[in-house]
Design a protein around this motif. Structure first.
Motif, short mmCIF file in Angstrom:
data_model
loop_
_atom_site.label_atom_id
_atom_site.label_comp_id
_atom_site.label_asym_id
_atom_site.label_seq_id
_atom_site.Cartn_x
_atom_site.Cartn_y
_atom_site.Cartn_z
N TYR A 145 68.22 51.16 87.89
CA TYR A 145 68.28 49.71 87.92
C TYR A 145 66.99 49.16 88.51
CZ TYR A 145 73.30 50.48 87.30
OH TYR A 145 74.53 50.89 86.83
N LYS A 146 66.44 48.13 87.88
CA LYS A 146 65.27 47.46 88.42
C LYS A 146 65.76 46.26 89.22
CE LYS A 146 60.74 45.58 87.15
NZ LYS A 146 59.80 45.28 86.02
N LEU A 147 65.56 46.30 90.52
CA LEU A 147 66.11 45.30 91.42
C LEU A 147 65.04 44.75 92.34
CD1 LEU A 147 69.32 47.27 92.49
CD2 LEU A 147 69.18 45.49 90.73
N SER A 148 65.31 43.59 92.86
CA SER A 148 64.46 42.98 93.88
C SER A 148 65.21 43.03 95.21
CB SER A 148 64.14 41.53 93.53
OG SER A 148 63.61 40.85 94.67
N PRO A 149 64.51 43.36 96.29
CA PRO A 149 65.19 43.40 97.59
C PRO A 149 65.63 42.03 98.08
CG PRO A 149 62.84 43.76 97.86
CD PRO A 149 63.10 43.78 96.39
N THR A 150 65.18 40.96 97.40
CA THR A 150 65.62 39.62 97.80
C THR A 150 66.94 39.25 97.16
OG1 THR A 150 64.37 38.62 95.98
CG2 THR A 150 63.23 38.87 98.10
N MET A 151 67.44 40.06 96.23
CA MET A 151 68.75 39.79 95.63
C MET A 151 69.84 39.98 96.66
SD MET A 151 68.23 41.81 91.99
CE MET A 151 69.86 41.43 91.36
N SER A 152 70.87 39.17 96.58
CA SER A 152 72.00 39.31 97.50
C SER A 152 72.82 40.53 97.12
CB SER A 152 72.88 38.06 97.45
OG SER A 152 73.58 38.00 96.21
N PRO A 153 73.62 41.07 98.04
CA PRO A 153 74.48 42.19 97.69
C PRO A 153 75.39 41.89 96.51
CG PRO A 153 74.34 42.00 100.06
CD PRO A 153 73.63 40.80 99.49
N GLU A 155 74.81 39.81 94.02
CA GLU A 155 74.02 39.79 92.80
C GLU A 155 73.70 41.20 92.32
OE1 GLU A 155 71.58 35.57 93.37
OE2 GLU A 155 70.80 37.43 94.24
N ILE A 156 73.38 42.08 93.26
CA ILE A 156 73.06 43.45 92.90
C ILE A 156 74.28 44.15 92.30
CG2 ILE A 156 72.45 45.71 93.83
CD1 ILE A 156 70.62 44.28 95.81
N LEU A 157 75.42 44.03 92.95
CA LEU A 157 76.62 44.70 92.46
C LEU A 157 77.09 44.11 91.13
CD1 LEU A 157 78.63 45.20 95.78
CD2 LEU A 157 77.15 46.83 94.59
N THR A 158 76.91 42.79 90.96
CA THR A 158 77.28 42.16 89.69
C THR A 158 76.41 42.70 88.56
OG1 THR A 158 78.02 40.14 90.80
CG2 THR A 158 77.48 39.98 88.46
N ALA A 159 75.11 42.87 88.83
CA ALA A 159 74.20 43.42 87.82
C ALA A 159 74.60 44.84 87.45
CB ALA A 159 72.77 43.38 88.34
N MET A 160 75.02 45.61 88.44
CA MET A 160 75.42 46.99 88.17
C MET A 160 76.74 47.03 87.41
SD MET A 160 74.25 48.65 91.83
CE MET A 160 74.29 50.36 91.34
N MET A 161 77.65 46.12 87.73
CA MET A 161 78.93 46.05 87.02
C MET A 161 78.72 45.65 85.57
SD MET A 161 81.91 46.91 87.86
CE MET A 161 82.59 45.99 86.47
N ALA A 162 77.72 44.81 85.33
CA ALA A 162 77.45 44.35 83.96
C ALA A 162 77.14 45.53 83.05
CB ALA A 162 76.31 43.34 83.96
N ARG A 163 76.43 46.52 83.58
CA ARG A 163 76.12 47.69 82.76
C ARG A 163 77.39 48.46 82.43
NH1 ARG A 163 71.52 51.99 84.40
NH2 ARG A 163 70.25 50.16 83.86
N PHE A 164 78.28 48.59 83.39
CA PHE A 164 79.55 49.28 83.12
C PHE A 164 80.32 48.53 82.03
CE2 PHE A 164 84.11 49.60 83.61
CZ PHE A 164 84.31 50.97 83.65
N SER A 165 80.41 47.23 82.16
CA SER A 165 81.16 46.44 81.19
C SER A 165 80.56 46.54 79.80
CB SER A 165 81.20 44.97 81.63
OG SER A 165 81.82 44.84 82.91
N LYS A 166 79.25 46.68 79.73
CA LYS A 166 78.56 46.77 78.44
C LYS A 166 78.75 48.14 77.79
CE LYS A 166 73.94 46.43 76.37
NZ LYS A 166 72.50 46.17 76.63
N ASN A 167 78.70 49.19 78.62
CA ASN A 167 78.68 50.55 78.08
C ASN A 167 80.06 51.18 77.95
OD1 ASN A 167 75.92 50.35 77.98
ND2 ASN A 167 75.58 51.48 79.87
N ALA A 168 80.98 50.79 78.82
CA ALA A 168 82.27 51.48 78.86
C ALA A 168 83.26 50.85 77.89
CB ALA A 168 82.82 51.45 80.29
N ASP A 169 83.86 51.67 77.05
CA ASP A 169 84.93 51.24 76.16
C ASP A 169 86.14 52.09 76.47
OD1 ASP A 169 86.48 50.16 74.19
OD2 ASP A 169 85.58 51.32 72.58
#
Length: 316
Positions: A145-153, A155-169
Motif C-alpha cells: 500500500y502506498k500511504l502517507s504518514p499524515t493519513m488518519s488511522p 483513513e488508512i484502514l478504510t483504504a486497506m479495506m477497499a482493496r479487500f472489498s474490490k478483490n474478494a468475492d
C-alpha cells in the motif's frame, strides 16, 4: 491423537524439556530466520516489522516467516523532503495478525497502536461487510500500500479495506462451498498459518473440511496460540488446556474469527480444497517443510515414525 503422549515423552527425554508436542508440529524450519511455523498441530509464526525515516526516504520493512508471500524492504522517495509530504509503500505479508499490522502502521505514522485499535472498532465506517460481525481480523488484504504518514488511522484502514472489498468475492464462493464467508476466511487464515508450501494449501484445507464434517476437533496449534496472544513453534500442554474459544483441542468446530489475514492462495484453497480422504498431516522433514498426508491412524502412525527419525537428527 493417541500416539501423541508417547511422542511428547520421547522428545522430552531427548531435549530435556517439559513434554513438547509431537514432532509433526514442527513445520518449515527455515535457516537464517528467527521464527518458524508448522503444519497440523504445528507452528503459527510471528512477523517482525520495522520502520525508519532517513532524510526524505521512509523505509518500511516487514519480515515474515510465511513461506508464500515473504516480503522485502521497500523504499519510496517523496517529492518533498518535509515529513508532511513523504509517502511510503507499506507491505502487509500474508498471514500477519491484525495486531502486527497495527504495529507496522504505528511505526510508519508515529501514531499510537491504540488509535488504530479504536478506528478498527468502527466497522461500518471502514466498510466491513455485515458477515464480519464487526471484527477486522482477516479482512485486511495482504499486499503493498502506498500511504502517507499524515493519513488518519481510519483513513488508512478504510483504504486497506477497499482493496479487500474490490478483490474478494467470498459470498458466492462460500455458498458454493457450503460455508459462510466468515467460515471461509477463518479456514483460509488457518491454512495460511499452517502451510509451508503453496501446493500443500488445498490439501490442508481438505483436512480441515474432513475433520469438521466428522465433528472431530481440529487440534491445530496456530489458533490456540492466537487465542492466547502468543507466538512460537508449539503450543504447550498448559496452552492446550486453556479455556480460550480458539482452543481447537477442547472445542470442536472452527475458531470464532480468522487468526490472521490470509492471502489469495489460502482463500482459493479454502474455497476449493483438494479432493482426498485425509484427516492428518505430518511434517516428515521439518528442515524442508515437507508435509505428508494420511487418512487413517495406521498411516498416520507411519508418518509420525518417519517424523520421529527426522526429529532425532535435529537434536543429535
Amino acid at each position: 491423537m493417541n500416539i501423541e503422549n508417547l511422542l511428547r515423552e520421547t522428545l522430552s527425554d531427548m531435549a530435556d524439556e517439559e513434554r513438547p508436542p509431537a514432532p509433526e508440529r514442527f513445520l518449515q524450519y527455515r535457516e537464517h530466520r528467527p521464527l518458524r511455523r508448522r503444519g497440523l498441530t504445528l507452528v503459527a509464526a510471528a512477523s517482525a516489522v520495522a520502520a525508519m525515516a532517513v532524510g526524505s526516504t521512509v523505509v518500511v520493512q516487514a519480515v515474515s516467516s510465511q513461506a508464500p508471500g515473504d516480503v522485502a524492504a521497500r523504499q519510496t522517495r517523496a517529492s518533498s523532503p518535509t515529513s508532511e509530504s513523504r509517502t511510503a509503500t507499506v507491505t502487509v505479508a500474508a498471514g500477519m495478525r491484525l495486531s502486527q499490522v497495527f504495529r507496522t502502521l504505528s511505526s510508519f505514522t508515529g501514531r499510537p497502536v491504540a488509535e488504530f485499535e479504536k478506528a478498527a472498532r468502527d466497522g461500518t465506517a471502514l466498510g466491513l461487510p455485515s458477515y464480519a460481525k464487526g471484527r477486522l481480523e482477516g479482512f485486511l488484504s495482504p499486499g503493498t500500500y502506498k500511504l502517507s504518514p499524515t493519513m488518519s488511522p481510519g483513513e488508512i484502514l478504510t483504504a486497506m479495506m477497499a482493496r479487500f472489498s474490490k478483490n474478494a468475492d467470498l459470498v458466492g464462493g462460500a455458498r458454493r462451498a457450503g460455508r459462510t464467508p466468515l467460515e471461509i476466511l477463518t479456514i483460509a487464515s488457518i491454512v495460511q498459518a499452517e502451510a509451508g508450501r503453496l501446493e500443500d494449501m488445498p490439501k490442508i484445507a481438505r483436512v480441515i473440511y474432513n475433520r469438521l464434517d466428522r465433528r472431530m476437533p481440529l487440534q491445530i496449534d496456530s489458533p490456540v496460540l492466537y487465542g492466547l496472544n502468543k507466538y512460537g513453534k508449539k503450543a504447550t500442554l498448559k496452552d492446550v488446556k486453556s479455556s480460550s474459544p480458539y482452543n481447537t483441542y477442547r472445542r470442536s468446530g472452527l475458531p470464532p474469527t480468522p487468526i490472521g489475514n490470509p492471502g489469495d492462495d489460502a482463500i482459493r484453497a479454502a474455497l476449493k480444497p483438494a479432493s482426498g480422504p485425509w484427516l492428518f498431516y505430518v511434517a516428515t522433514d521439518p528442515r524442508k517443510g515437507i508435509l505428508k498426508f494420511a487418512a487413517s491412524h495406521a498411516d498416520y502412525t507411519k508418518l509420525v515414525d518417519e517424523a520421529r527419525q527426522e526429529a532425532r537428527k535435529l537434536v543429535e
